[in-house]
Scaffold this active site. Structure first.
Site, mmCIF file in Angstrom:
data_model
loop_
_atom_site.group_PDB
_atom_site.id
_atom_site.type_symbol
_atom_site.label_atom_id
_atom_site.label_comp_id
_atom_site.label_asym_id
_atom_site.label_seq_id
_atom_site.Cartn_x
_atom_site.Cartn_y
_atom_site.Cartn_z
ATOM 1 N N GLY A 1 0.773 -1.239 0.000
ATOM 2 C CA GLY A 1 0.000 0.000 0.000
ATOM 3 C C GLY A 1 0.803 1.288 0.000
ATOM 4 O O GLY A 1 0.343 2.309 0.502
ATOM 5 N N HIS B 1 0.405 1.140 -13.340
ATOM 6 C CA HIS B 1 1.186 0.016 -13.855
ATOM 7 C C HIS B 1 2.659 0.423 -13.927
ATOM 8 O O HIS B 1 2.972 1.511 -14.422
ATOM 9 C CB HIS B 1 0.671 -0.384 -15.243
ATOM 10 C CG HIS B 1 1.399 -1.557 -15.793
ATOM 11 N ND1 HIS B 1 1.177 -2.838 -15.332
ATOM 12 C CD2 HIS B 1 2.385 -1.653 -16.719
ATOM 13 C CE1 HIS B 1 1.988 -3.669 -15.970
ATOM 14 N NE2 HIS B 1 2.726 -2.973 -16.815
HETATM 15 C C1 GRF Z 1 3.250 -1.074 -7.669
HETATM 16 O O1 GRF Z 1 4.501 -1.276 -8.265
HETATM 17 C C2 GRF Z 1 2.190 -0.973 -8.721
HETATM 18 O O2 GRF Z 1 2.611 -0.348 -9.888
HETATM 19 C C3 GRF Z 1 1.878 -2.407 -8.980
HETATM 20 O O3 GRF Z 1 1.942 -3.027 -7.728
HETATM 21 C C4 GRF Z 1 2.802 -2.276 -6.868
HETATM 22 C C5 GRF Z 1 1.999 -1.901 -5.657
HETATM 23 O O4 GRF Z 1 2.769 -1.323 -4.650
HETATM 24 N N1 GRF Z 1 0.616 -2.543 -9.674
HETATM 25 P P1 GRF Z 1 2.090 -0.710 -3.348
HETATM 26 O O5 GRF Z 1 1.207 -1.794 -2.746
HETATM 27 O O6 GRF Z 1 1.304 0.496 -3.746
HETATM 28 O O7 GRF Z 1 3.232 -0.383 -2.435
#
Ligand code: GRF
Length: 203
Positions: free
Chosen positions: A12, A108
């Site tokens: 998160g 993404h």
């Molecule tokens: C991020 O790298 C996002 O781009 C991908 O999953 C990861 C999530 O990270 N879809 P977080 O949970 O927001 O730290």
């Protein structure tokens, strides 16, 4: 003020970046609920720390549509204007997408349409691209495919590993995602086919 619901599966950090931007008064919105398909997602803890409803909905042993319907029903009382996918690791079907058409955003960790899928940073590194980055886009029926709102570029360094590259992309994610949410909350994003027009700030 817009009501924002955030769907998560993990640590998160993007949720945190959006909450911090709200605290700084940069976003004309509030997070009304955080939903996770994983009970132990640290993102749920971040929500609880802020007294934001933190809802766990298990995806296991359910049809995708039933899982999605549970999310839709759980979110109903919060009347979300925007659904933010912040590290949400489930593919959404047309059932969910049509319930919130044009109001779901995803981040993404690559410059789409290059390197869709769950190993974007590794795929970019192995392909040998010199520039990659992150993309915030509206969600449509096809995974990692909808109209692009913001992209930020990141250079690939000679000695990069997947971890170092992912960390530098993440820094850019934490800027791009709050910015896209801010624009949405100011009604400044207009979807025109594949393109998203960004309107100038209102006087
Ligand atoms: C991020 O790298 C996002 O781009 C991908 O999953 C990861 C999530 O990270 N879809 P977080 O949970 O927001 O730290």
């Amino acid at each position: 003020m817009k009501n924002i619901a955030v769907l998560v599966s993990g640590r998160g950090s993007n949720l945190q970046a959006i909450m911090d931007a709200i605290d700084r008064g940069e976003i004309n919105g509030r997070i009304v609920a955080v939903v996770s398909n994983r009970k132990d997602a640290y993102a749920l803890e971040r929500a609880r720390q802020r007294n934001i409803p933190a809802i766990f909905i298990d995806h296991r042993r359910k049809a995708r549509k039933d899982f999605e319907e549970e999310i839709i029903q759980a979110l109903k009382p919060y009347s979300p204007d925007l659904i933010v996918l912040a590290g949400f690791m489930r593919i959404l079907t047309p059932h969910f997408v049509s319930a919130y058409r044009g109001r779901i955003m995803n981040i993404h960790p690559a410059l789409l349409p290059s390197f869709p899928g769950t190993h974007a940073q590794k795929d970019a590194l192995e392909w040998g691209v010199k520039v990659t980055g992150c993309t915030v886009h509206f969600v449509d029926e096809v995974t990692d495919h909808g109209p692009i709102i913001i992209q930020r570029a990141v250079e690939v360094m000679e000695n990069d590993t997947v971890e170092t590259l992912a960390a530098r992309i993440l820094e850019q994610e934490h800027k791009a995602f709050p910015e896209a949410v801010k624009l949405f909350c100011e009604d400044r994003l207009v979807i025109e086919g594949r393109r998203v027009r960004i309107l100038p700030p209102k006087e």
